[in-house]
Design a protein around this motif. Structure first.
Motif, short mmCIF file in Angstrom:
data_model
loop_
_atom_site.label_atom_id
_atom_site.label_comp_id
_atom_site.label_asym_id
_atom_site.label_seq_id
_atom_site.Cartn_x
_atom_site.Cartn_y
_atom_site.Cartn_z
N ARG A 316 16.26 35.30 9.41
CA ARG A 316 16.79 34.13 8.72
C ARG A 316 15.71 33.44 7.88
NH1 ARG A 316 19.52 29.36 12.46
NH2 ARG A 316 19.77 27.84 10.79
N CYS A 358 12.50 26.44 4.02
CA CYS A 358 12.50 25.15 4.72
C CYS A 358 11.15 24.97 5.45
CB CYS A 358 13.65 25.13 5.71
SG CYS A 358 13.54 23.81 6.92
N LYS A 360 10.33 22.90 7.72
CA LYS A 360 10.51 22.71 9.17
C LYS A 360 10.69 24.07 9.87
CE LYS A 360 13.77 21.12 12.56
NZ LYS A 360 14.06 22.50 12.95
N LYS A 361 11.48 24.94 9.22
CA LYS A 361 11.70 26.27 9.82
C LYS A 361 10.38 27.03 9.93
CE LYS A 361 14.98 28.71 7.87
NZ LYS A 361 15.52 29.65 6.85
N ALA A 366 13.83 28.11 13.05
CA ALA A 366 15.15 27.73 12.54
C ALA A 366 15.89 26.88 13.57
CB ALA A 366 15.95 28.99 12.23
N CYS A 367 16.67 25.92 13.06
CA CYS A 367 17.41 25.04 13.97
C CYS A 367 18.40 25.85 14.80
CB CYS A 367 18.20 24.01 13.17
SG CYS A 367 17.16 22.94 12.19
N ARG A 370 22.02 24.00 13.87
CA ARG A 370 22.45 23.72 12.49
C ARG A 370 22.25 24.96 11.67
NH1 ARG A 370 18.69 19.08 10.55
NH2 ARG A 370 19.87 19.19 8.63
N ARG A 371 22.98 25.02 10.57
CA ARG A 371 22.82 26.16 9.68
C ARG A 371 22.30 25.67 8.33
NH1 ARG A 371 27.88 29.77 10.11
NH2 ARG A 371 26.76 30.58 8.33
N CYS A 372 21.58 26.56 7.65
CA CYS A 372 20.87 26.12 6.44
C CYS A 372 21.84 25.87 5.28
CB CYS A 372 19.83 27.16 6.04
SG CYS A 372 18.67 27.56 7.36
N CYS A 378 21.61 22.25 3.64
CA CYS A 378 20.87 21.30 4.48
C CYS A 378 19.89 20.51 3.63
CB CYS A 378 20.13 22.09 5.56
SG CYS A 378 19.05 21.06 6.54
N SER A 380 17.12 19.37 4.40
CA SER A 380 15.71 19.74 4.59
C SER A 380 15.31 20.98 3.80
CB SER A 380 15.44 20.00 6.07
OG SER A 380 15.77 18.88 6.82
N LEU A 381 16.27 21.70 3.30
CA LEU A 381 15.92 22.97 2.64
C LEU A 381 15.22 22.74 1.30
CD1 LEU A 381 16.04 26.05 2.71
CD2 LEU A 381 18.27 25.93 1.60
#
Ligand code: SF4
Length: 599
Positions: A316, A358, A360-361, A366-367, A370-372, A378, A380-381
């Motif tokens: 991902r 992302c 953060k990823k 990856a969260c 949540r999905r990107c 998202c 944050s992307l």
């Protein structure tokens, strides 16, 4: 250069024995798009002597014995596509044509190729070196999985093939660590990206429901699959253990994605970009035509469409090459003798995921919850098409390049979410980088079905369509959008297909001549829905059309006899043949990439 495939080539190289012999279900194309050649070249670069046997005859020892026995291990792959997806239609009929076989006739790859090749090796080499499975087929079948062609849950292919190790995902790091471990005698059981069998579960791993439980009960199968699916991020995944008969399948956490420098090293290797002469004598390999003059810019996909296997295989997280590496490859392509000035694709699993990820990823994984990109992009992307724009501008200035086409699919939602660079990017592509059509993959129009697919709906498709038309008119060009559409996805009814037909006709002004029937590829979320007839996230029951007649009916509702309408300059309309497809994945039969050729 090609990896050696014949005894004569070994003699020319002065090699009396190979360290690794790779066996593949496709004809041997030496290309950065083809997993087995990437792995072979990667091992070669590290100093190992590697040979390759493509599409060995499974009824005799003539092919499998021609390079002798390796010193370290056998590497076995079904090829760029799962062998059952490559060989059979969704309804189980044998396909006649094969884009990955010299001569184009589908007659040289056995069903369940990795099992057939592992058996072949053992038949002719008793007590041989370890057999290591890899590639898309092994990757998607690495734990217990639903197999639509036999309509049952099967064990890991590692057990069915009686092989020793299984490399999953993009295997460069894993395969090098295995080679090093076997060469030095060190254990490899902690290598990431690896599955193996053990007498006990591994300490510290998450224990999944057993194969027997998953095979007998849909709820246990769903628990097993979700435990597997949620542990695929390289930063956060736990190792997994699953009991299968009397043994335990151990699934180590995945390898981290390659850095940009490592990606450049992979793509900077000396690929022949051609079919090996041993296979070329049997005829042309159609897949070569789509990849010989194409450039992969990145790997991985955070789209996570539920029917797609890319996230399960490539991960991902998107890894991008540097601009310099891509431009070097473009220069190399222009020097090929039959290059006519057109780079046929600059892209990846999704063209416009190049160059950003992302933050953060990348730091924390990856969260899990949540999905990107679904239900919306998202926050944050922070999509940024700036690097792609710069790359495309430079590519078209490479001497000898008349046009560099973005043929890989584009995600409209990413374009629209990039408020600064989205429109400039699309303008750039519309003006300079389309061949006259741009591929989109809405897959469906109905909210309920799209939710089952994990895809956004009309709210992004229609604004993007309008933007495309406006920019096309501005450019004074005549070009159009094509749409991939799927019938008979879990959750889709005939009424939904009738609505899709109305939507396609009214809003998209198309009457598709082809639509793909959903194929339950192993280890995807959609296949979980197909098997359990439930929404795995909401728990509600789902309608799933499983009968051959019902699936065909769904397809026929959408397919019209007439051609479609296309939008050209200032919205003029003309008829044009349209092609839709269910599979923009590594399992696509049309074009190996990233997915296409997944490994
Ligand atoms: S923060 Fe958003 S973009 Fe980043 S991994 Fe999570 S869902 Fe994906």
């Amino acid at each position: 250069m090609f990896l050696p495939a014949t005894p004569e080539e070994l003699r020319t190289l002065g090699w009396d024995r190979l360290d690794v012999i790779l066996v593949t279900g496709d004809s041997y194309i030496d290309s950065p798009y083809v997993g087995v050649s990437v792995i072979g070249q990667w091992l070669l670069r590290a100093g190992y002597r590697v040979g390759i046997i493509a599409q060995p005859d499974v009824d005799s020892g003539a092919d499998i014995t021609r390079l002798g026995e390796p010193v370290l291990f056998w590497g076995v792959t079904g090829g760029c596509i799962d062998s059952l997806v490559a060989n059979r239609t969704a309804s189980g009929k044998r396909r006649r044509e094969d884009d990955f076989t010299a001569g184009g006739i589908n007659c040289r790859r056995p069903d369940r190729a990795v099992i057939a090749y592992a058996n072949l090796i053992r038949r002719h080499f008793k007590a041989t070196r370890p057999i290591v499975l890899g590639g898309v087929e092994a990757s998607l079948r690495r734990i217990a999985h639903y197999d639509a062609w036999s309509d049952r849950v099967r064990r890991s292919v590692l057990i069915d093939a009686k092989a020793d190790l299984l490399v999953y995902g993009m295997g460069e790091r894993t395969v090098l660590e295995i080679a090093e471990g076997l060469r030095t005698g060190h254990p490899v059981t902690d290598v990431r990206g690896l599955c193996y069998l053990a007498a006990e579960p591994k300490a510290g791993t998450l224990e999944l429901p057993s194969y027997e439980e998953a095979a007998a009960d849909g709820a246990a199968f769903a628990d097993m699959f979700l435990g597997f699916y949620r542990n695929q991020d390289p930063l956060t995944a736990r190792g997994l253990s699953q009991r299968q008969d009397a043994r335990w399948l151990i699934h180590n956490p995945p390898q981290p994605p390659l850095s940009s420098t490592e990606m450049d090293a992979v793509h900077g290797m000396d690929f022949a970009r051609d079919v090996h002469p041993h296979d070329r004598r049997l005829g042309r390999v159609r897949a070569l035509e789509t990849i010989r003059f194409a450039i992969p810019t990145h790997r991985g996909c955070y789209g996570e469409c539920h029917f797609c296997a890319i996230a399960v295989h490539e991960g991902r997280t998107v890894s991008s090459r540097s601009e310099a590496s891509i431009l070097r490859e473009a220069e190399l392509i222009t020097a090929l003798p039959d290059f006519k000035g057109y780079i046929l694709d600059v892209g990846g699993p999704t063209a416009n995921m190049y160059g950003f990820e992302c933050a953060k990823k990348l730091q924390r994984g990856a969260c899990p919850d949540r999905r990107c990109l679904y239900p919306s992009v998202c926050e944050s992307l922070r999509p940024d098409h700036g690097r792609q724009i710069a790359l495309l501008k430079k590519l078209r200035r490479v001497p000898g390049v008349k046009q560099a086409v973005v043929a890989s699919g584009i995600r409209p939602d990413l374009v629209l979410a990039d408020r600064r660079q989205g429109i400039p990017y699309l303008r750039e592509v519309v003006r300079h980088h389309t061949s006259g059509q741009m591929k989109l993959a809405p897959e469906h129009s109905e909210e309920r079905v799209l939710k089952c697919m994990g895809k956004p709906g009309r709210e992004t498709l229609l604004p993007f369509r309008d933007l495309f038309r406006r920019l096309t008119a501005e450019a004074g060009k005549e070009q159009f959008l094509t749409y991939y559409l799927i019938a008979a996805h879990p959750g889709c009814t005939e009424t939904d297909m009738e609505e899709l037909r109305r939507f396609a006709s009214r809003e998209l002004a198309i009457h598709p001549e082809e639509v793909q029937l959903f194929t339950p590829t192993p280890s995807t979320v959609s296949t979980l829905m197909y098997r359990t007839e439930r929404d795995p996230f909401g728990g509600k029951g789902l309608f799933v059309e499983k009968t051959a007649a019902g699936r065909e009916r769904q397809k026929k509702i959408l397919v019209a006899k007439t051609g479609l309408l296309r939008y050209g300059m200032r919205g003029s309309q003309q008829t044009q043949k349209e092609v839709g497809s269910w599979a923009r994945t590594k399992t696509s039969r049309k074009k190996p990439k990233r997915n296409l050729p997944k490994r």
